[in-house]
Design a protein around this motif. Structure first.
Motif, PDB file in Angstrom:
ATOM      1  N   PRO A   1      30.565  52.170  39.578  1.00 49.22           N
ATOM      2  CA  PRO A   1      31.944  51.878  39.149  1.00 49.22           C
ATOM      3  C   PRO A   1      32.180  50.382  38.953  1.00 49.22           C
ATOM      4  O   PRO A   1      32.985  49.983  38.138  1.00 49.22           O
ATOM      5  N   ILE A   2      31.432  49.562  39.703  1.00 49.55           N
ATOM      6  CA  ILE A   2      31.616  48.120  39.556  1.00 49.55           C
ATOM      7  C   ILE A   2      31.124  47.677  38.181  1.00 49.55           C
ATOM      8  O   ILE A   2      31.771  46.925  37.474  1.00 49.55           O
TER       9      ILE A   2
ATOM     10  N   GLY B   1      31.111  49.306  35.647  1.00 53.64           N
ATOM     11  CA  GLY B   1      32.032  49.786  34.620  1.00 53.64           C
ATOM     12  C   GLY B   1      33.080  48.749  34.243  1.00 53.64           C
ATOM     13  O   GLY B   1      33.683  48.822  33.172  1.00 53.64           O
ATOM     14  N   LEU B   2      33.303  47.780  35.132  1.00 51.40           N
ATOM     15  CA  LEU B   2      34.317  46.757  34.853  1.00 51.40           C
ATOM     16  C   LEU B   2      33.744  45.553  34.120  1.00 51.40           C
ATOM     17  O   LEU B   2      34.482  44.764  33.533  1.00 51.40           O
TER      18      LEU B   2
ATOM     19  N   LEU C   1      34.806  44.245  30.693  1.00 52.34           N
ATOM     20  CA  LEU C   1      36.103  43.573  30.581  1.00 52.34           C
ATOM     21  C   LEU C   1      35.944  42.055  30.675  1.00 52.34           C
ATOM     22  O   LEU C   1      36.778  41.302  30.167  1.00 52.34           O
TER      23      LEU C   1
ATOM     24  N   LYS D   1      36.024  39.677  27.484  1.00 48.53           N
ATOM     25  CA  LYS D   1      37.231  39.231  26.758  1.00 48.53           C
ATOM     26  C   LYS D   1      37.358  37.718  26.893  1.00 48.53           C
ATOM     27  O   LYS D   1      37.302  37.172  28.004  1.00 48.53           O
TER      28      LYS D   1
ATOM     29  N   VAL E   1      39.010  35.316  29.958  1.00 49.74           N
ATOM     30  CA  VAL E   1      39.205  36.029  31.227  1.00 49.74           C
ATOM     31  C   VAL E   1      38.472  35.306  32.350  1.00 49.74           C
ATOM     32  O   VAL E   1      37.326  34.905  32.185  1.00 49.74           O
ATOM     33  N   ILE E   2      39.162  35.121  33.481  1.00 47.25           N
ATOM     34  CA  ILE E   2      38.507  34.562  34.666  1.00 47.25           C
ATOM     35  C   ILE E   2      38.209  35.734  35.589  1.00 47.25           C
ATOM     36  O   ILE E   2      39.107  36.505  35.944  1.00 47.25           O
ATOM     37  N   SER E   3      36.947  35.853  35.951  1.00 43.76           N
ATOM     38  CA  SER E   3      36.557  37.025  36.721  1.00 43.76           C
ATOM     39  C   SER E   3      36.226  36.683  38.167  1.00 43.76           C
ATOM     40  O   SER E   3      35.456  35.761  38.427  1.00 43.76           O
ATOM     41  N   LEU E   4      36.809  37.467  39.063  1.00 43.26           N
ATOM     42  CA  LEU E   4      36.492  37.331  40.487  1.00 43.26           C
ATOM     43  C   LEU E   4      35.671  38.547  40.943  1.00 43.26           C
ATOM     44  O   LEU E   4      35.612  38.861  42.120  1.00 43.26           O
ATOM     45  N   LEU E   5      35.060  39.229  39.951  1.00 44.30           N
ATOM     46  CA  LEU E   5      34.392  40.495  40.233  1.00 44.30           C
ATOM     47  C   LEU E   5      33.088  40.362  40.995  1.00 44.30           C
ATOM     48  O   LEU E   5      32.874  40.992  42.022  1.00 44.30           O
ATOM     49  N   ALA E   6      32.198  39.580  40.416  1.00 46.37           N
ATOM     50  CA  ALA E   6      30.808  39.683  40.857  1.00 46.37           C
ATOM     51  C   ALA E   6      30.592  39.140  42.250  1.00 46.37           C
ATOM     52  O   ALA E   6      30.988  38.038  42.561  1.00 46.37           O
ATOM     53  N   GLY E   7      29.915  39.927  43.054  1.00 46.85           N
ATOM     54  CA  GLY E   7      29.623  39.500  44.414  1.00 46.85           C
ATOM     55  C   GLY E   7      28.297  38.793  44.513  1.00 46.85           C
ATOM     56  O   GLY E   7      27.496  39.067  45.398  1.00 46.85           O
TER      57      GLY E   7
END
Lengths: 428, 436
Positions: free
Chosen positions: B25-26, B28-29, B32, B35, B38-44
Motif C-alpha cells: 500500500p505504501i 501505491g502512493l 503521487l 506531481k 509536491v513535497i513528500s514525507l512518505l519514504a522511510g
C-alpha cells in the motif's frame, strides 16, 4: 586427501576492491562540538586513555587478495565466520550476552530477510500471533501470507502496553492455543517513533515466561537513540536476568547506520531457531552476499567497536537534529491542528490530524482520504496511518519521516499540511 | 513481430499463494510524488549522508587486453548503491540485461516479458516455483537434476515426474510419452525444469532439435519451461551453439512460455549473488511482490558494483570475458578427461561435456547383484583412499541407487587431478576385487 568440490571457481574477474570510508563532510559540519559532551561523559569515560587509532577523516580500506577471494566466492549459509565473530563481540559489548548461552548468530540479506525466515520457522498457517500496533507495515504481509490471526497489542508514549498484553493473554480462551510469538520494535518504532521503557520491557519479558511466547525483537533503530534519559536495555540484554534465557529472537540491521542498499542484518537467537532459518536459506537464496559482507567487515574491523559506537552516536545526533527541526515546524504550523509525542529514536513522527467531527458526530478518523485529496492538492504527502494497522482500520494518524528533507522544505511541507487540515475541517 | 500470450493466460498458472499476494500500500502512493512541486514525507529511507562509504574503487581484468581496468564508483552512482532501491532491480542494471537479451537471444522489450534482478538465480528459481506450483502438484523435472532445486519441490510436496536425459540433453521422446500417457482425470503438470547447457550434474547440452521438440510439447500440453541456464556462457563445444529456449520460442506462434534464469555466478562471481530472470509480466509481478516481503530487494551495492564492471567492459568485453572463461573450463575438462582415459579405461563410462564444469561418469563395479552403487563406494572405499566425488543419487529426484558420480573439474590443478583419478581407479579395483 583430495576433495573434489561441489562448486567451481574461475580466476577472479575482479582483482582488487578498495573502499573509501569517512565521515561525510556534510555530517561533519553538523556534528556537535566536543565540549557539548562534557556533562554526559562519565568519570570512567573521562579517565580513559585516548585511542591511538581514532576513527577520523577519510581512510582508505583495501581488500587483500585473500579477502577479495572470499568476497567473490560462495560462502557459509550463516555468513562469513569473521563477520559472525564480529557480531558475537558486538552483542557482548552492547547487550552483555556471551557466546556460551545457547544462542547463535546468522547474517542475513537485511533484517527483513531474517524476520521473514524466523516467522516462517516459528509460525504455522492460521496461527495467532501478537503484534504491537501500529506496526512496521513491511512485516504485515509476512503474517498475512501465513493467514495468521494478528492480535493487536496497544502501544502508547512508553511503548508497548504490557497491561493490554496481559489482559489479552489472561482472557485467552482455554481451548485455543496461545500465540507463540510477539513482534515488537522497541526503539523508535516505525511508525510511532516510540521507545519502550525499561518497566514495560520487564513486564513483557515476565509475560513471555508466564504465557509461553517468544519475543521477536526487531531493533533497526537501536543505535539511533537520542533520548535524554538513559537508554533502556534491549530485551536480549534484559532476559539475562530471567530464570531462563532463550525467549528473545533479536534482529539487528546495518541499514540505518551503515547502508540500506548493502542489505546486511543479523539475528541472535536460540540455535534451534537459527538452524531452522539456515535450512530455509540453503534452499531459498543460499547465503547473504559474500562481497557485501567482506566490504562491511573490513570497515567494521578497521573501526573497532569503539569506532562503530562513535559512528552510531554521530548518526543519532544527526537524526536528533532533524527531529528538532521537524518538531519546531510542527509546533509552529500545526499547534492545535495535530497531536503527537516526541520520538526519542529513529526517523519518524507519528501525529494525529485533528480533523474535527465526522458526519456521525464522532471524531473524524480518516487521514488517508485527506492525504489523497486536500493534502495532495496543496502539494504535500504524508503516509496515512492505516497502512500500519494490522486490521487496516481507518485512523486520523499519519507518519512523517524527517530523515531526508532540508529545513526549508520541512517548513513548507507542514505549512501546506496546515492549510490542508483547515481546508478539510472547513469543508466537513 | 512476436505475438505474446495474453495476461489472462497465466491465471491457471499462478499458484494460490501467488494470487493472494497484494501490492504494497505504501508503494501505491509513490506515483503521487511525481506531481511537480509536491513535497513528500512518505519514504522511510535513512539519510544517505550518514552512510560512511565515500567511494569504491576496484580493479578488474580487461577482457580485451592484459592490463587491468580501474573502476571508480562515487557520486550519485554510489549513493544509489548505498540506498534502498526498486524491488525489481536498479534501472541501469536492468537496462543492461535487456540489451544483453536482445543481443544474445533476439528478444526485445514489448513482447510481454520483463526482467528482475535476483540474489543469485537460486533466489529467482525459488520464487518462480512458489509463484506457479501449488502444494502436491506434479512437476516435470529432467533427471538427473541440479540437487539444489529438489528441496524447493520437496517443500511443496510436489510429485516430481522424471524426464529422461541422454547425450543430447533432455529426451523429448520421454517427455512426449509421459504427457501422452497422462491420466485424463489428473491435471497435467504446469511446469518443466531444465538446465539446457552443461546440465549439473550430467554436463550434457541439449541440441537444437531436442529444444524445438520440447517447445512444441509445451504448446501442445500447456506447460511453462523454467530454463535454468547458469552455464550458457560456459559452452566450449566444437559445434555451433544451440539457441536458448528463450530465443527459440520467438519462432513459435506465441511467446510467453519460457522463464529464463541467468546467473553471474560462474562468470563474474558466485559470492556477489547476482542473477536475473526474464519471464511473462504477470508472473514477474508476483515474484517481485514476494521479494518485497521476503528481503525487500536484491542489494543495491552489489548491483552497482556489477553494473560498473559490466558497463566498463561493454557487451563486446563481456563476450570476450565469457569466452576466456569457457576456454579455461575447456582446458580443465581436457586435463580431467585425459586423466580419466589414462586411469579409468574400462572402469568407468562417460560422455564428454561441452559446457560447464562437471563430468558425470558411471562406475563399472561389476557387483554380483548387478546393482552398482556409487554412494556406498564413495562413502567407504573412496574416502578411505583419499578421494571424494559426489554420489549420483543426490541428483535423482526420487533418490534411487545409481552407479554414477559427479566430479567437478573446476578447481583442481593438474597433479591433483591425476592423483585423484588414480585413487578412484584403485577404489574401483578394490570394490571389484571385494565382490569377486
Amino acid at each position: 586427501m583430495t576433495l573434489t568440490p561441489i562448486v567451481g571457481q574461475h580466476d577472479a574477474a575482479v582483482n582488487t576492491v578498495q573502499v573509501r570510508v569517512g565521515v561525510n563532510e556534510h555530517l561533519a559540519n553538523k556534528t556537535l562540538p566536543a565540549e557539548f559532551y562534557d556533562r554526559y561523559l562519565s568519570r570512567a569515560a573521562k579517565n580513559r586513555q585516548p585511542d591511538p587509532n581514532p576513527a577520523s577523516d577519510e581512510i582508505q580500506l583495501e581488500l587483500s587478495p585473500q579477502e577479495l577471494a572470499v568476497g567473490l566466492q560462495y560462502s557459509l549459509t550463516r555468513g562469513l565466520p569473521d563477520l559472525q565473530e564480529w557480531v558475537y563481540g558486538l552483542q557482548t559489548t552492547s547487550h552483555g550476552r556471551e557466546k556460551d548461552e545457547g544462542w547463535s548468530v546468522s547474517i542475513g540479506a537485511g533484517s527483513q530477510d531474517l524476520i521473514y525466515k524466523a516467522v516462517t520457522a516459528l509460525v504455522n498457517p492460521g496461527e495467532a500471533v501478537l503484534i504491537e500496533a501500529p506496526v512496521y507495515a513491511g512485516v504485515l504481509p509476512i503474517f498475512q501470507t501465513l493467514d495468521c490471526e494478528m492480535i493487536e497489542v496497544e502501544t502508547d508514549a512508553q511503548g508497548i502496553r504490557s497491561d493490554s498484553l496481559r489482559s489479552t493473554l489472561d482472557s485467552w480462551p482455554a481451548s485455543k492455543p496461545k500465540p507463540k510469538v510477539l513482534y515488537t520494535v522497541p526503539f523508535g518504532c516505525n511508525p510511532t517513533g516510540m521507545t519502550a521503557t525499561l518497566k514495560r520491557r520487564l513486564e513483557v519479558l515476565e509475560l513471555s515466561r508466564e504465557h509461553g511466547f517468544l519475543i521477536l525483537e526487531d531493533d533497526p533503530y537501536y543505535y539511533l537513540y537520542y533520548g535524554t534519559t538513559p537508554r533502556p536495555p534491549s530485551y536480549f540484554d534484559l532476559e539475562k536476568k530471567q530464570p531462563e534465557i532463550g525467549r528473545v529472537v533479536r534482529f539487528d540491521s546495518l541499514s540505518k547506520v551503515l547502508s540500506s542498499g548493502i542489505r546486511l542484518g543479523f539475528v541472535s537467537a536460540p540455535e534451534p531457531i537459527v538452524r531452522a532459518m539456515e535450512l530455509h536459506t540453503m534452499m531459498a537464496n543460499l547465503q547473504p552476499s559474500s562481497l557485501s559482507q567482506v566490504i562491511a567487515l573490513k570497515l567494521l574491523k578497521t573501526w573497532g567497536y569503539a569506532g562503530f559506537r562513535a559512528h552510531t552516536e554521530r548518526v543519532s545526533q544527526f537524526y536528533r537534529e532533524k527531529r528538532d527541526i521537524f518538531e519546531v515546524a510542527l509546533r509552529r504550523h500545526l499547534a492545535g491542528l495535530a497531536e503527537w509525542t516526541t520520538p526519542e529514536a529513529g526517523m519518524f513522527v507519528w501525529f494525529k490530524l485533528l480533523l474535527g467531527t465526522a458526519a456521525d458526530g464522532g471524531p473524524a478518523e480518516d487521514s488517508e482520504s485527506i492525504i489523497r485529496t486536500k493534502a495532495f492538492e496543496h502539494g504535500v504527502l504524508a503516509l496515512p496511518g492505516t497502512v500500519f494497522l494490522p486490521s487496516g482500520r481507518k485512523t486520523a494518524y499519519v507518519r512523517a519521516s524527517f530523515s531526508l528533507l532540508p529545513p526549508d522544505e520541512v517548513n513548507e511541507a507542514l505549512k501546506r499540511l496546515k492549510v490542508a487540515i483547515i481546508d478539510a475541517r472547513d469543508s466537513a | 513481430m512476436v505475438k505474446a500470450l495474453p495476461a489472462e493466460f497465466y491465471q491457471t498458472f499462478l499458484s494460490d499463494a501467488a494470487k493472494e499476494r497484494k501490492p504494497s500500500p505504501i508503494r501505491g502512493l509513490y506515483p503521487l510524488e511525481a506531481k511537480p512541486g509536491v513535497i513528500s514525507l512518505l519514504a522511510g529511507k535513512p539519510n544517505s549522508t550518514t552512510f560512511p562509504l565515500d567511494g569504491v574503487k576496484l580493479t578488474a581484468r580487461d577482457p580485451s587486453s592484459s592490463s587491468p581496468v580501474e573502476i571508480e564508483i562515487g557520486g550519485a552512482q554510489l549513493q544509489e548503491g548505498l540506498q534502498y532501491g526498486p524491488t525489481a532491480g536498479l534501472p541501469c542494471l536492468l537496462e543492461w540485461v535487456y540489451g544483453l537479451q536482445e543481443l544474445e537471444h533476439g528478444r526485445k522489450k514489448g513482447e510481454g516479458w520483463r526482467a528482475s534482478i535476483g540474489s543469485g538465480s537460486q533466489d529467482l528459481i525459488y520464487k518462480a516455483i512458489n509463484a506457479i506450483v501449488n502444494p502436491g502438484e506434479p512437476v516435470l523435472v529432467e533427471s538427473p537434476v541440479y540437487a539444489g532445486v529438489l528441496p524447493m519441490f520437496e517443500a511443496l510436496h510436489c510429485e516430481m515426474i522424471e524426464v529422461d536425459t541422454d547425450a543430447y540433453g533432455i529426451s523429448a521422446d520421454s517427455l512426449r510419452k509421459v504427457l501422452e500417457n497422462w491420466p485424463a482425470s489428473k491435471p497435467k503438470p504446469k511446469v518443466l525444469y531444465t538446465v539446457p547447457y552443461g546440465c549439473n550434474p550430467t554436463g550434457m547440452t541439449a541440441t537444437q532439435e531436442r529444444r524445438e521438440a520440447v517447445l512444441a510439447l509445451a504448446r501442445e500440453h500447456n506447460f511453462l519451461i523454467l530454463e535454468d541456464d547458469p552455464y550458457y556462457y560456459l559452452y566450449y563445444g566444437i559445434g555451433a551453439r544451440a539457441p536458448s529456449y528463450f530465443a527459440l520460442e520467438a519462432q513459435q506462434p506465441e511467446v510467453g512460455r519460457v522463464l529464463r534464469f541467468d546467473s553471474l555466478s560462474k562468470i563474474l562471481s558466485s559470492g556477489i549473488r547476482i542473477g536475473f530472470l526474464c519471464g511473462p509480466e504477470p508472473i514477474m509481478t508476483v515474484i517481485d511482490m514476494h521479494t518485497a516481503v521476503a528481503s525487500l530487494q536484491t542489494p543495491s551495492l552489489t548491483q552497482t558494483i556489477t553494473y560498473a564492471i559490466l558497463n566498463a567492459w561493454g557487451y563486446v568485453g563481456f563476450k570476450k570475458h565469457t569466452e576466456s572463461v569457457s576456454q579455461f573450463y575447456r582446458e580443465k575438462r581436457d586435463v580431467f578427461e585425459s586423466a580419466m582415459k589414462k586411469h579409468l579405461n574400462g572402469l568407468a563410462e562417460w560422455t564428454s561435456p561441452e559446457a560447464g564444469m562437471f563430468i558425470w561418469f558411471k562406475l563399472v563395479l561389476n557387483s554380483p547383484d548387478g546393482e552398482d552403487d556409487s554412494e556406498a563406494l564413495v562413502r567407504t572405499k573412496a574416502y578411505e583412499r583419499g578421494v571424494l566425488a559426489l554420489p549420483g543419487t543426490i541428483f535423482l529426484p526420487n533418490g534411487r541407487k545409481t552407479a554414477y558420480v559427479r566430479a567437478a573439474f573446476s578447481l583442481l590443478p593438474e597433479p591433483d587431478v591425476n592423483e585423484a583419478v588414480k585413487r578412484l581407479r584403485d577404489t574401483i579395483l578394490d570394490a571389484r576385487q571385494a565382490s569377486a
